[in-house]
Motif scaffolding. Structure first.
Motif, PDB file in Angstrom:
ATOM      1  N   SER A   1     -82.893   6.307 -37.467  1.00  0.00           N
ATOM      2  CA  SER A   1     -83.385   6.794 -38.887  1.00  0.00           C
ATOM      3  C   SER A   1     -82.452   7.940 -39.296  1.00  0.00           C
ATOM      4  CB  SER A   1     -84.756   6.806 -38.394  1.00  0.00           C
ATOM      5  OG  SER A   1     -85.461   7.216 -39.692  1.00  0.00           O
ATOM      6  N   LYS A   2     -82.286   8.953 -38.399  1.00  0.00           N
ATOM      7  CA  LYS A   2     -81.495  10.074 -39.166  1.00  0.00           C
ATOM      8  C   LYS A   2     -80.245   9.638 -39.606  1.00  0.00           C
ATOM      9  CE  LYS A   2     -79.986  14.799 -37.993  1.00  0.00           C
ATOM     10  NZ  LYS A   2     -79.869  15.727 -37.017  1.00  0.00           N
ATOM     11  N   LYS A   3     -79.542   8.829 -38.738  1.00  0.00           N
ATOM     12  CA  LYS A   3     -78.347   8.479 -39.176  1.00  0.00           C
ATOM     13  C   LYS A   3     -78.089   7.416 -40.424  1.00  0.00           C
ATOM     14  CE  LYS A   3     -76.011   8.547 -34.661  1.00  0.00           C
ATOM     15  NZ  LYS A   3     -75.620   7.877 -33.636  1.00  0.00           N
ATOM     16  N   LEU A   4     -79.269   6.551 -40.551  1.00  0.00           N
ATOM     17  CA  LEU A   4     -79.397   5.727 -41.893  1.00  0.00           C
ATOM     18  C   LEU A   4     -79.686   6.676 -42.959  1.00  0.00           C
ATOM     19  CD1 LEU A   4     -81.532   2.840 -40.301  1.00  0.00           C
ATOM     20  CD2 LEU A   4     -79.440   2.795 -41.219  1.00  0.00           C
ATOM     21  N   ILE A   5     -80.461   7.922 -42.740  1.00  0.00           N
ATOM     22  CA  ILE A   5     -80.523   8.713 -44.004  1.00  0.00           C
ATOM     23  C   ILE A   5     -79.491   9.604 -44.216  1.00  0.00           C
ATOM     24  CG2 ILE A   5     -82.019  10.996 -44.774  1.00  0.00           C
ATOM     25  CD1 ILE A   5     -84.215   9.769 -42.826  1.00  0.00           C
ATOM     26  N   GLU A   6     -78.581   9.871 -43.220  1.00  0.00           N
ATOM     27  CA  GLU A   6     -77.393  10.674 -43.556  1.00  0.00           C
ATOM     28  C   GLU A   6     -76.297   9.674 -44.239  1.00  0.00           C
ATOM     29  OE1 GLU A   6     -76.098  11.849 -39.885  1.00  0.00           O
ATOM     30  OE2 GLU A   6     -77.561  13.635 -39.601  1.00  0.00           O
ATOM     31  N   LEU A   7     -76.388   8.401 -44.042  1.00  0.00           N
ATOM     32  CA  LEU A   7     -75.338   7.428 -44.456  1.00  0.00           C
ATOM     33  C   LEU A   7     -75.803   7.021 -45.942  1.00  0.00           C
ATOM     34  CD1 LEU A   7     -74.694   5.293 -41.455  1.00  0.00           C
ATOM     35  CD2 LEU A   7     -73.162   6.926 -42.531  1.00  0.00           C
ATOM     36  N   GLY A   8     -76.970   7.370 -46.351  1.00  0.00           N
ATOM     37  CA  GLY A   8     -77.736   7.076 -47.766  1.00  0.00           C
ATOM     38  C   GLY A   8     -78.393   5.756 -47.770  1.00  0.00           C
ATOM     39  N   ILE A   9     -78.652   5.194 -46.504  1.00  0.00           N
ATOM     40  CA  ILE A   9     -79.324   3.806 -46.534  1.00  0.00           C
ATOM     41  C   ILE A   9     -80.504   3.864 -46.790  1.00  0.00           C
ATOM     42  CG2 ILE A   9     -79.498   1.649 -44.880  1.00  0.00           C
ATOM     43  CD1 ILE A   9     -76.539   2.394 -44.014  1.00  0.00           C
ATOM     44  N   MET A  10     -81.190   4.784 -46.164  1.00  0.00           N
ATOM     45  CA  MET A  10     -82.690   5.127 -46.130  1.00  0.00           C
ATOM     46  C   MET A  10     -82.967   6.577 -47.042  1.00  0.00           C
ATOM     47  SD  MET A  10     -84.012   2.779 -44.390  1.00  0.00           S
ATOM     48  CE  MET A  10     -85.589   3.101 -43.739  1.00  0.00           C
ATOM     49  N   ARG A  11     -84.179   6.655 -47.073  1.00  0.00           N
ATOM     50  CA  ARG A  11     -84.417   7.831 -48.134  1.00  0.00           C
ATOM     51  C   ARG A  11     -85.637   8.395 -47.246  1.00  0.00           C
ATOM     52  NH1 ARG A  11     -80.526   7.243 -50.718  1.00  0.00           N
ATOM     53  NH2 ARG A  11     -80.335   6.534 -52.784  1.00  0.00           N
ATOM     54  N   TYR A  12     -85.885   9.860 -47.042  1.00  0.00           N
ATOM     55  CA  TYR A  12     -86.736  10.342 -46.519  1.00  0.00           C
ATOM     56  C   TYR A  12     -87.657  11.476 -47.377  1.00  0.00           C
ATOM     57  CZ  TYR A  12     -89.420  13.644 -43.316  1.00  0.00           C
ATOM     58  OH  TYR A  12     -90.265  14.526 -42.698  1.00  0.00           O
ATOM     59  N   CYS A  13     -88.712  11.343 -47.381  1.00  0.00           N
ATOM     60  CA  CYS A  13     -89.733  12.117 -48.393  1.00  0.00           C
ATOM     61  C   CYS A  13     -90.132  13.287 -47.679  1.00  0.00           C
ATOM     62  CB  CYS A  13     -90.978  11.317 -48.934  1.00  0.00           C
ATOM     63  SG  CYS A  13     -91.739  12.151 -49.946  1.00  0.00           S
ATOM     64  N   GLU A  14     -89.899  14.365 -48.176  1.00  0.00           N
ATOM     65  CA  GLU A  14     -90.305  15.838 -47.336  1.00  0.00           C
ATOM     66  C   GLU A  14     -91.744  15.863 -47.623  1.00  0.00           C
ATOM     67  OE1 GLU A  14     -87.122  18.601 -48.405  1.00  0.00           O
ATOM     68  OE2 GLU A  14     -85.643  17.706 -47.427  1.00  0.00           O
ATOM     69  N   SER A  15     -92.306  15.408 -48.741  1.00  0.00           N
ATOM     70  CA  SER A  15     -93.710  15.517 -49.152  1.00  0.00           C
ATOM     71  C   SER A  15     -94.675  15.106 -47.902  1.00  0.00           C
ATOM     72  CB  SER A  15     -93.948  15.289 -50.516  1.00  0.00           C
ATOM     73  OG  SER A  15     -93.172  15.850 -51.370  1.00  0.00           O
ATOM     74  N   CYS A  16     -94.479  13.744 -47.719  1.00  0.00           N
ATOM     75  CA  CYS A  16     -95.247  13.121 -46.821  1.00  0.00           C
ATOM     76  C   CYS A  16     -94.672  12.471 -45.634  1.00  0.00           C
ATOM     77  CB  CYS A  16     -95.893  12.008 -47.633  1.00  0.00           C
ATOM     78  SG  CYS A  16     -94.843  10.672 -47.966  1.00  0.00           S
ATOM     79  N   GLY A  17     -93.385  12.306 -45.469  1.00  0.00           N
ATOM     80  CA  GLY A  17     -92.743  11.960 -44.256  1.00  0.00           C
ATOM     81  C   GLY A  17     -92.420  10.377 -44.310  1.00  0.00           C
ATOM     82  N   LEU A  18     -92.555   9.784 -45.485  1.00  0.00           N
ATOM     83  CA  LEU A  18     -92.375   8.558 -45.497  1.00  0.00           C
ATOM     84  C   LEU A  18     -90.965   8.117 -45.372  1.00  0.00           C
ATOM     85  CD1 LEU A  18     -93.462   5.514 -46.036  1.00  0.00           C
ATOM     86  CD2 LEU A  18     -92.888   5.812 -48.320  1.00  0.00           C
ATOM     87  N   THR A  19     -90.302   7.359 -44.686  1.00  0.00           N
ATOM     88  CA  THR A  19     -88.979   6.837 -44.629  1.00  0.00           C
ATOM     89  C   THR A  19     -88.678   5.353 -45.102  1.00  0.00           C
ATOM     90  OG1 THR A  19     -88.593   8.117 -42.795  1.00  0.00           O
ATOM     91  CG2 THR A  19     -86.996   6.516 -43.218  1.00  0.00           C
ATOM     92  N   LYS A  20     -87.993   5.166 -46.099  1.00  0.00           N
ATOM     93  CA  LYS A  20     -88.077   3.801 -46.836  1.00  0.00           C
ATOM     94  C   LYS A  20     -86.606   3.469 -47.087  1.00  0.00           C
ATOM     95  CE  LYS A  20     -88.418   4.762 -51.576  1.00  0.00           C
ATOM     96  NZ  LYS A  20     -87.902   3.736 -52.362  1.00  0.00           N
ATOM     97  N   PRO A  21     -86.230   2.107 -47.273  1.00  0.00           N
ATOM     98  CA  PRO A  21     -84.921   1.536 -48.000  1.00  0.00           C
ATOM     99  C   PRO A  21     -84.755   2.745 -49.080  1.00  0.00           C
ATOM    100  CG  PRO A  21     -85.919  -0.210 -47.176  1.00  0.00           C
ATOM    101  CD  PRO A  21     -87.098   1.157 -47.138  1.00  0.00           C
ATOM    102  N   ALA A  22     -83.043   2.968 -49.273  1.00  0.00           N
ATOM    103  CA  ALA A  22     -82.774   3.636 -50.511  1.00  0.00           C
ATOM    104  C   ALA A  22     -82.757   2.446 -51.666  1.00  0.00           C
ATOM    105  CB  ALA A  22     -81.358   4.275 -50.109  1.00  0.00           C
ATOM    106  N   GLU A  23     -83.097   2.879 -52.952  1.00  0.00           N
ATOM    107  CA  GLU A  23     -82.933   1.900 -53.865  1.00  0.00           C
ATOM    108  C   GLU A  23     -81.951   2.206 -55.086  1.00  0.00           C
ATOM    109  OE1 GLU A  23     -86.929   1.071 -54.946  1.00  0.00           O
ATOM    110  OE2 GLU A  23     -87.523   0.302 -53.081  1.00  0.00           O
ATOM    111  N   GLY A  24     -81.873   3.455 -55.245  1.00  0.00           N
ATOM    112  CA  GLY A  24     -80.797   3.939 -56.100  1.00  0.00           C
ATOM    113  C   GLY A  24     -80.591   5.286 -55.884  1.00  0.00           C
TER     114      GLY A  24
END
Length: 67
Positions: free
Chosen positions: A27-50
């Motif tokens: 998950s961390k690698k997917l976020i670093e690559l910009g494939i996933m997004r991480y919300c620092e407010s609530c902790g949700l990780t989801k696919p990047a859309e834009g």
């Protein structure tokens, strides 16, 4: 996050075969690559859309970043 056949883009394991530790690393690698997004407010990780995504859980808007 995963291709249609549920294979992880980082380690090539099927989604159900990840342990929580393995998923944290992938998950961390997917976020670093910009494939996933991480919300620092609530902790949700989801696919990047834009460049700017809105969190589906808390509604916060967060920019693209490779943290």
């Amino acid at each position: 996050m995963f291709e249609s056949d549920n294979v992880c883009l980082i380690c090539s394991k099927e989604q159900p075969r990840h342990t929580s530790e393995q998923w944290a690393v992938c998950s961390k690698k997917l976020i670093e690559l910009g494939i996933m997004r991480y919300c620092e407010s609530c902790g949700l990780t989801k696919p990047a859309e834009g460049v700017h995504d809105r969190c589906e859980k808390c509604g916060e808007k967060y920019p693209f970043s490779n943290h």
